[in-house]
Design an enzyme around this catalytic site. Structure first.
Site, PDB file in Angstrom:
ATOM      1  N   LYS A  15     -29.504   6.673  -2.021  1.00 41.52           N
ATOM      2  CA  LYS A  15     -30.683   7.326  -0.187  1.00 41.52           C
ATOM      3  C   LYS A  15     -30.848   8.995  -0.704  1.00 41.52           C
ATOM      4  O   LYS A  15     -29.874   9.889  -1.005  1.00 41.52           O
ATOM      5  CB  LYS A  15     -29.287   7.286   0.236  1.00 41.52           C
ATOM      6  CG  LYS A  15     -29.690   8.468   1.859  1.00 41.52           C
ATOM      7  CD  LYS A  15     -29.341   8.374   3.174  1.00 41.52           C
ATOM      8  CE  LYS A  15     -28.855  10.113   2.553  1.00 41.52           C
ATOM      9  NZ  LYS A  15     -29.216  10.942   3.007  1.00 41.52           N
ATOM     10  N   GLU A  41     -20.826  15.113  -8.177  1.00 46.10           N
ATOM     11  CA  GLU A  41     -21.617  16.747  -8.572  1.00 46.10           C
ATOM     12  C   GLU A  41     -21.047  17.930  -7.393  1.00 46.10           C
ATOM     13  O   GLU A  41     -22.765  17.328  -6.261  1.00 46.10           O
ATOM     14  CB  GLU A  41     -22.610  16.752  -9.314  1.00 46.10           C
ATOM     15  CG  GLU A  41     -21.803  15.432 -10.438  1.00 46.10           C
ATOM     16  CD  GLU A  41     -23.402  15.077 -11.558  1.00 46.10           C
ATOM     17  OE1 GLU A  41     -24.526  14.870 -11.038  1.00 46.10           O
ATOM     18  OE2 GLU A  41     -23.430  14.626 -12.504  1.00 46.10           O
ATOM     19  N   CYS A  68     -27.493  23.610  -8.739  1.00 51.41           N
ATOM     20  CA  CYS A  68     -26.329  23.927  -8.785  1.00 51.41           C
ATOM     21  C   CYS A  68     -25.776  24.896  -9.631  1.00 51.41           C
ATOM     22  O   CYS A  68     -24.807  25.428  -9.383  1.00 51.41           O
ATOM     23  CB  CYS A  68     -25.690  22.055  -8.562  1.00 51.41           C
ATOM     24  SG  CYS A  68     -26.254  21.711 -10.395  1.00 51.41           S
ATOM     25  N   GLU A  71     -20.294  30.408  -2.413  1.00 52.14           N
ATOM     26  CA  GLU A  71     -21.968  29.287  -2.793  1.00 52.14           C
ATOM     27  C   GLU A  71     -23.063  29.905  -1.484  1.00 52.14           C
ATOM     28  O   GLU A  71     -23.079  29.554  -0.213  1.00 52.14           O
ATOM     29  CB  GLU A  71     -22.036  28.132  -2.680  1.00 52.14           C
ATOM     30  CG  GLU A  71     -23.447  27.153  -3.336  1.00 52.14           C
ATOM     31  CD  GLU A  71     -23.428  25.970  -3.900  1.00 52.14           C
ATOM     32  OE1 GLU A  71     -23.472  25.263  -2.885  1.00 52.14           O
ATOM     33  OE2 GLU A  71     -23.810  25.633  -5.240  1.00 52.14           O
TER      34      GLU A  71
HETATM   35  P1  NAD Z   1     -25.711  18.101   1.223  1.00 48.73           P
HETATM   36  O1  NAD Z   1     -24.113  17.977   0.769  1.00 48.73           O
HETATM   37  O2  NAD Z   1     -25.807  18.614   3.135  1.00 48.73           O
HETATM   38  O3  NAD Z   1     -25.979  16.999   0.325  1.00 48.73           O
HETATM   39  C1  NAD Z   1     -26.910  15.926  -0.206  1.00 48.73           C
HETATM   40  C2  NAD Z   1     -26.842  14.440   0.324  1.00 48.73           C
HETATM   41  O4  NAD Z   1     -25.600  13.924   0.624  1.00 48.73           O
HETATM   42  C3  NAD Z   1     -28.211  13.933   1.333  1.00 48.73           C
HETATM   43  O5  NAD Z   1     -28.888  12.805   0.633  1.00 48.73           O
HETATM   44  C4  NAD Z   1     -27.548  13.958   2.748  1.00 48.73           C
HETATM   45  O6  NAD Z   1     -28.422  13.317   3.695  1.00 48.73           O
HETATM   46  C5  NAD Z   1     -26.298  12.930   2.025  1.00 48.73           C
HETATM   47  N1  NAD Z   1     -24.637  13.316   3.704  1.00 48.73           N
HETATM   48  C6  NAD Z   1     -24.751  14.708   4.353  1.00 48.73           C
HETATM   49  N2  NAD Z   1     -23.302  13.762   4.669  1.00 48.73           N
HETATM   50  C7  NAD Z   1     -22.811  13.015   4.238  1.00 48.73           C
HETATM   51  C8  NAD Z   1     -22.194  12.165   5.065  1.00 48.73           C
HETATM   52  N3  NAD Z   1     -20.997  12.602   5.719  1.00 48.73           N
HETATM   53  N4  NAD Z   1     -22.018  10.976   4.552  1.00 48.73           N
HETATM   54  C9  NAD Z   1     -22.519  10.501   3.055  1.00 48.73           C
HETATM   55  N5  NAD Z   1     -24.063  11.617   3.210  1.00 48.73           N
HETATM   56  C10 NAD Z   1     -24.135  12.552   3.323  1.00 48.73           C
HETATM   57  O7  NAD Z   1     -25.840  19.032   0.313  1.00 48.73           O
HETATM   58  P2  NAD Z   1     -27.999  19.145  -0.189  1.00 48.73           P
HETATM   59  O8  NAD Z   1     -27.777  20.845   0.676  1.00 48.73           O
HETATM   60  O9  NAD Z   1     -28.535  18.119  -0.043  1.00 48.73           O
HETATM   61  O10 NAD Z   1     -27.212  20.215  -1.812  1.00 48.73           O
HETATM   62  C11 NAD Z   1     -27.097  21.277  -1.951  1.00 48.73           C
HETATM   63  C12 NAD Z   1     -25.955  21.513  -2.239  1.00 48.73           C
HETATM   64  O11 NAD Z   1     -25.543  20.627  -3.862  1.00 48.73           O
HETATM   65  C13 NAD Z   1     -24.980  22.925  -3.040  1.00 48.73           C
HETATM   66  O12 NAD Z   1     -24.623  23.386  -2.576  1.00 48.73           O
HETATM   67  C14 NAD Z   1     -25.379  22.833  -4.284  1.00 48.73           C
HETATM   68  O13 NAD Z   1     -24.567  23.056  -5.878  1.00 48.73           O
HETATM   69  C15 NAD Z   1     -24.925  20.782  -4.826  1.00 48.73           C
HETATM   70  N6  NAD Z   1     -25.678  20.297  -5.430  1.00 48.73           N
HETATM   71  C16 NAD Z   1     -24.226  20.169  -7.243  1.00 48.73           C
HETATM   72  C17 NAD Z   1     -25.190  19.431  -8.398  1.00 48.73           C
HETATM   73  C18 NAD Z   1     -24.838  19.067  -9.269  1.00 48.73           C
HETATM   74  O14 NAD Z   1     -24.820  18.761 -10.339  1.00 48.73           O
HETATM   75  N7  NAD Z   1     -23.034  19.990  -9.116  1.00 48.73           N
HETATM   76  C19 NAD Z   1     -26.573  19.434  -8.374  1.00 48.73           C
HETATM   77  C20 NAD Z   1     -26.964  19.501  -7.411  1.00 48.73           C
HETATM   78  C21 NAD Z   1     -26.727  20.254  -6.707  1.00 48.73           C
END
Ligand code: NAD
Length: 491
Positions: free
Chosen positions: A183, A259, A293, A395
């Site tokens: 997804k 991650e 990130c 963040e």
């Molecule tokens: P997010 O957590 O809002 O969403 C990520 C994914 O999770 C999306 O596909 C979303 O639809 C899904 N999701 C959201 N709620 C969910 C739930 N309750 N159950 C299952 N799936 C769910 O994150 P974002 O805003 O898309 O991405 C930005 C974040 O990602 C930042 O915090 C960034 O630091 C982090 N990030 C971390 C890394 C790493 O490698 N550590 C890499 C890239 C981004």
């Protein structure tokens, strides 16, 4: 409810080797000008169930019997397929995210290809452990480990580096023989949909790679994490989403790899190569509009060079070109969405309330054209905040950094480590002894010295504290995506 379709006119799910539409859709909006890019089908629980069943069936079919050499060759074919449609992938990434075209070419799509090639090659050469053990009768025993697929792996990815982060998990999961239900983020569904076409055309057997679209809570993401027949969840995204997913998988004890978010530091010592440090901190603050990130939102500079460093950063930041993704010389596109822009701008206002000096930026650019309906913000630098300020601890995930002076090595290590997060840190120094002394004391999964975001895909990647759980990359990915079994033979 599934509706059969041969060719996607909208972005559809890909289940059991076919594109499928569902009735409920949502809009994919361009962050460049607010226009609708595509309609995207949203998966309901029945659709997610169909995808999981397809994956289970695939594991019992030819995919489950396929040898490692053949699997690796298929993954190289997928990489060839992305290469052959390189510019379509670039266009998909740029349309969804507004990122500069040159970035999509050199980073996002290039890494998508590299992810498949790297894990295809790694799995071909990866060995396992053997131990010769002693026993009371003197004859001993032979222990060896074998690697089996985990089963059905659910892959949930974010929008900030859509294809790079999606393939970072899909490639090793398939290399290890799993079937996946993926997804992508609702904000960036296009490149994953294109990848489904590449998978089909490369001959990946039906059900091995499944794609469902939708949101997180009470939508495709939650239906996937809650599904009893999913064996593992690998997730990249916000720390609080990771925590929600952890609760959702607790009853089934699914394997997880997370991650998560960061509030990364860059530390510039007075003995650093000044120009290299400026180049590096500009990159680590503003690449992808700060939506990596690994970006450094906290910059600590040793006091003797602090004023000069801030002045040079201001000059470079004021000169950054913010604009259309395809414009010559453009450095920064918009943020991913209007919603995210509102969040970042709320921190721009908060910083002023918390007492920051705004050294550069601090608002939204005005273009006088359709981009004023986009999700642009100015690259921003603050100074003068205490380490306890929310803008220094939370963040933000935008093109912004706070620069603070420090006086000693011990002090700066303590300040860097005083964070709920621990993903990455960049140190800038020409003193080799200092680099070796400081790097291991940093509480983070990744420490760079005199560089940033230089990745060798064989090395471990992940965070400590609220920045993640587990490691992926190289053999760490092979370990996560495999069920390792020890076999002990009494001799
Ligand atoms: P997010 O957590 O809002 O969403 C990520 C994914 O999770 C999306 O596909 C979303 O639809 C899904 N999701 C959201 N709620 C969910 C739930 N309750 N159950 C299952 N799936 C769910 O994150 P974002 O805003 O898309 O991405 C930005 C974040 O990602 C930042 O915090 C960034 O630091 C982090 N990030 C971390 C890394 C790493 O490698 N550590 C890499 C890239 C981004």
């Amino acid at each position: 409810m599934l509706v059969s379709s041969t060719h996607p006119k909208q972005l559809q799910h890909f289940i059991n080797g076919e594109f499928l539409a569902t009735q409920k859709t949502f809009r994919n909006i361009s962050p460049v000008n607010g226009q609708v890019i595509s309609d995207v089908c949203e998966a309901d629980a029945a659709t997610v169930d169909a995808a999981v069943k397809a994956a289970q069936a695939a594991l019992k079919g030819p995919w489950g019997r396929m040898g490692v050499q053949e699997r690796a060759a298929l993954l190289h074919k997928v990489a060839d397929g992305i290469q052959a449609r390189f510019e379509e992938f670039v266009a998909a990434e740029v349309a969804d995210t507004g990122r500069p075209v040159h970035q999509a070419r050199t980073l996002d799509v290039a890494r998508g290809i590299a992810n498949f090639r790297t894990f295809a090659d790694l799995i071909k050469t990866a060995g396992t452990e053997v131990f010769q053990s002693e026993s009371a009768d003197g004859l001993g025993a032979l222990n060896y480990t074998i690697r089996k697929p985990l089963g059905v792996v659910g892959i949930i990815s974010p929008w900030n580096l859509p294809l790079l982060l999606f393939t970072w998990k899909v490639a090793p999961a398939l290399a290890c023989g799993n079937a996946v239900v993926t997804k992508p983020s609702e904000e960036s569904p296009s490149s994953a949909t294109l990848l489904a076409e590449v998978m089909r055309d490369a001959g990946v057997p039906p059900g091995v790679f499944n794609l469902i679209h939708g949101f997180g809570g009470n939508s495709a993401g939650e239906f996937l994490t809650a599904h009893a027949d999913v064996d593992a969840i690998t997730f990249t995204g916000e720390s609080k989403t990771g925590s929600t997913i952890m609760k959702a998988v607790a009853d089934d004890m699914k394997e997880v790899s997370f991650e998560l978010g960061g509030k990364n530091a860059a530390v510039v010592f007075a003995d650093a190569d000044f120009d290299a440090a400026i180049d590096g901190v500009m990159r680590s603050s503003f690449t992808n509009s700060g939506q990596v990130c690994l970006c450094s939102e906290r910059v600590y500079v040793e006091r003797p060079i602090f004023d000069r460093f801030v002045a040079a950063m201001k000059q470079r930041t004021d000169a950054l070109q913010v604009g259309y993704p395809g414009d010559d010389g453009v450095d920064m596109g918009p943020l991913i969405s209007h919603g995210h822009r509102d969040k970042v701008l709320s921190y721009y206002r908060l910083a002023v309330e918390e007492g920051a000096t705004v050294v550069a930026g601090g608002g939204t650019p005005r273009f006088g054209d359709e981009r004023d309906d986009g999700a642009y913000v100015q690259p921003t630098i603050w100074t003068g905040l205490p380490d306890s300020a929310r803008c220094v601890t939370e963040e933000i995930f935008g093109p912004v950094c706070h620069i603070a002076p420090f006086d000693s090595e011990e002090e700066v290590i303590a300040r860097v480590n005083d964070s709920d997060y621990g993903l990455a840190c960049a140190l800038w120094t020409t003193n080799l002894k200092r680099a070796h002394r400081v790097a291991p004391q940093i509480e983070a999964g990744l420490v760079w010295v005199n560089t940033w975001f230089l990745r060798d895909l064989r090395t471990p990647f992940g965070g400590v504290k609220q920045s993640g759980l587990g490691r992926e990359g190289g053999r760490y990915s092979l370990e996560f995506y495999s069920e390792v079994t020890n076999i002990c033979i009494k001799l």
